[in-house]
Scaffold this active site. Sequence first.
Site, mmCIF file in Angstrom:
data_model
loop_
_atom_site.group_PDB
_atom_site.id
_atom_site.type_symbol
_atom_site.label_atom_id
_atom_site.label_comp_id
_atom_site.label_asym_id
_atom_site.label_seq_id
_atom_site.Cartn_x
_atom_site.Cartn_y
_atom_site.Cartn_z
ATOM 1 N N ARG A 174 31.826 70.183 -33.099
ATOM 2 C CA ARG A 174 33.110 69.460 -33.088
ATOM 3 C C ARG A 174 34.282 70.405 -32.749
ATOM 4 O O ARG A 174 35.374 70.283 -33.321
ATOM 5 C CB ARG A 174 33.379 68.783 -34.440
ATOM 6 N N SER A 245 33.751 59.148 -37.533
ATOM 7 C CA SER A 245 33.713 60.064 -38.679
ATOM 8 C C SER A 245 35.119 60.573 -38.951
ATOM 9 O O SER A 245 35.767 61.089 -38.046
ATOM 10 C CB SER A 245 32.822 61.273 -38.376
ATOM 11 N N GLU A 341 38.840 65.115 -39.256
ATOM 12 C CA GLU A 341 38.409 65.256 -37.859
ATOM 13 C C GLU A 341 39.430 64.745 -36.827
ATOM 14 O O GLU A 341 39.723 65.446 -35.856
ATOM 15 C CB GLU A 341 37.058 64.565 -37.654
HETATM 16 N N1 EPU Z 1 24.858 59.284 -46.014
HETATM 17 C C1 EPU Z 1 24.943 58.700 -47.258
HETATM 18 N N2 EPU Z 1 25.948 57.792 -47.464
HETATM 19 C C2 EPU Z 1 26.834 57.456 -46.498
HETATM 20 C C3 EPU Z 1 26.721 58.062 -45.248
HETATM 21 C C4 EPU Z 1 25.715 58.979 -45.017
HETATM 22 O O1 EPU Z 1 24.171 58.983 -48.151
HETATM 23 O O2 EPU Z 1 27.682 56.619 -46.780
HETATM 24 C C5 EPU Z 1 23.742 60.200 -45.753
HETATM 25 C C6 EPU Z 1 22.686 59.503 -44.887
HETATM 26 O O3 EPU Z 1 21.786 58.796 -45.651
HETATM 27 C C7 EPU Z 1 22.056 60.625 -44.135
HETATM 28 C C8 EPU Z 1 23.189 61.621 -43.996
HETATM 29 O O4 EPU Z 1 24.166 61.287 -44.961
HETATM 30 O O5 EPU Z 1 21.029 61.207 -44.896
HETATM 31 C C9 EPU Z 1 23.752 61.671 -42.601
HETATM 32 O O6 EPU Z 1 24.289 60.400 -42.221
HETATM 33 P P1 EPU Z 1 24.361 59.944 -40.685
HETATM 34 O O7 EPU Z 1 23.018 60.043 -40.059
HETATM 35 O O8 EPU Z 1 25.052 58.631 -40.628
HETATM 36 O O9 EPU Z 1 25.218 61.067 -39.983
HETATM 37 P P2 EPU Z 1 26.560 61.825 -40.379
HETATM 38 O O10 EPU Z 1 26.253 63.254 -40.622
HETATM 39 O O11 EPU Z 1 27.278 61.104 -41.445
HETATM 40 C C10 EPU Z 1 27.105 62.613 -37.946
HETATM 41 C C11 EPU Z 1 28.272 62.569 -37.007
HETATM 42 C C12 EPU Z 1 28.403 61.179 -36.387
HETATM 43 C C13 EPU Z 1 27.117 60.884 -35.624
HETATM 44 C C14 EPU Z 1 25.937 60.958 -36.615
HETATM 45 C C15 EPU Z 1 24.602 60.798 -35.938
HETATM 46 C C16 EPU Z 1 29.886 64.192 -37.843
HETATM 47 C C17 EPU Z 1 31.201 64.420 -38.532
HETATM 48 N N3 EPU Z 1 29.503 62.921 -37.710
HETATM 49 O O12 EPU Z 1 27.397 61.708 -39.009
HETATM 50 O O13 EPU Z 1 29.462 61.219 -35.444
HETATM 51 O O14 EPU Z 1 27.143 59.606 -35.025
HETATM 52 O O15 EPU Z 1 25.918 62.258 -37.257
HETATM 53 O O16 EPU Z 1 24.320 61.954 -35.207
HETATM 54 O O17 EPU Z 1 29.257 65.157 -37.435
HETATM 55 C C18 EPU Z 1 31.770 60.699 -35.073
HETATM 56 O O18 EPU Z 1 31.933 61.906 -34.845
HETATM 57 O O19 EPU Z 1 32.709 59.883 -35.026
HETATM 58 C C19 EPU Z 1 30.444 60.227 -35.463
HETATM 59 C C20 EPU Z 1 30.212 58.969 -35.800
#
Ligand code: EPU
Length: 345
Positions: A174, A245, A341
């Site tokens: 990012r 995010s 972000e």
């Molecule tokens: N999780 C929870 N509760 C929640 C949300 C997430 O427990 O409310 C847990 C999930 O169960 C999972 C982990 O956190 O084990 C990761 O969640 P997720 O796969 O949704 O990914 P993220 O790390 O929250 C990142 C990116 C997203 C991208 C996804 C998929 C960042 C800041 N965000 O989210 O990017 O789509 O991975 O690769 O790195 C964006 O930048 O706008 C964005 C949506």
Amino acid sequence: MNSTPYAPGPIKSMPHLGLKDRNTFGLDATADIAYEITAPGEIAGVMREVNTQNLPWRVLGGGSNVILPKVLPGATLLMNITGQEILPSDQNATLIAVGGGVNWHEFVAWTLENNLPGLENLALIPGTVGAAPIQNIGAYGIEIADYIDSIEAFDVKIHAFVTLSKDDCQFAYRNSYFKQHPQRFIVAKVVFKIPKVWQAKIHYADLAKQFEENPNPTAEEIFLAVCKIRTHKLPDPKVIGNAGSFFHNPVIPNEQYETLLKKYVDLASYPDAPGKRKLAAGWLIDQCGFKGQRMGEVGVYENQALVLVNYGNGTAQDILGLAKCIQDKVRNEFGVSLEIEPNIL
Ligand code: EPU
């Protein structure tokens, strides 16, 4: 970084332009003077005006990663340079030059229609091609940095267009050289480098689950699966305002991670650089009980705690107030700081 002099083009200005439908948070904002940019030469023309009048300025792409104030003083450049062109390429990769104003998701769909797979994991990310490298958009196991050859941008410091190689861009999670040097570059064109040998990338947990029964999916199948996951987890900005995010996933030293893991056995995290671990900010926020909570006109999305939403009449102040509550609680509970972000203008 190579530079080329510019020939300023004609400019078209729009005074007092409302931006509510030009930012995905749906914030009610007005630009003092907006300039629609449809060709690189127009950037040079507007920036000459900005300099002569000493105006504050900023660029708005798809408005999907910004928090806007009620009034944007000075000049707001609305990036609308379109078009995509396949350049002479070698046997290893295809080069595609794409205008900064092209919609990101439409570009990803276009690559698949033209049998140029590679970007399918990045389907449905809101915003424009020109904004995508600034924060090095990434999702489902890939980052845009993996597919960039070079970038053509207007360098405000020297008043000329420059070409930055992928290395010049200093991409990281990012992050990029553009993000490190705000107010210096205006991205006009991005040249992508799509390898001719394609391999499915379905290791990211959510995606792997979709393909348990089909270990060799096509790029189109991955594209559709990513669209399905995103549609379920992330709110459609046309229905409910949001900027994806809201916080970065924080990176912490391994020792701190090990200590936290003893207390929270299901702590969600990703591997990172040696000696470091990236935590899922959504998990931390969820554990603090914020998921689905509403605070006046704003709230935390019910399916993904990392996303803050605007129910319609929220302001930048409301969003930042909620963000501060979340940051404080996560710091108290886990000793971890969350960094916002989107760009706060
Ligand atoms: N999780 C929870 N509760 C929640 C949300 C997430 O427990 O409310 C847990 C999930 O169960 C999972 C982990 O956190 O084990 C990761 O969640 P997720 O796969 O949704 O990914 P993220 O790390 O929250 C990142 C990116 C997203 C991208 C996804 C998929 C960042 C800041 N965000 O989210 O990017 O789509 O991975 O690769 O790195 C964006 O930048 O706008 C964005 C949506």
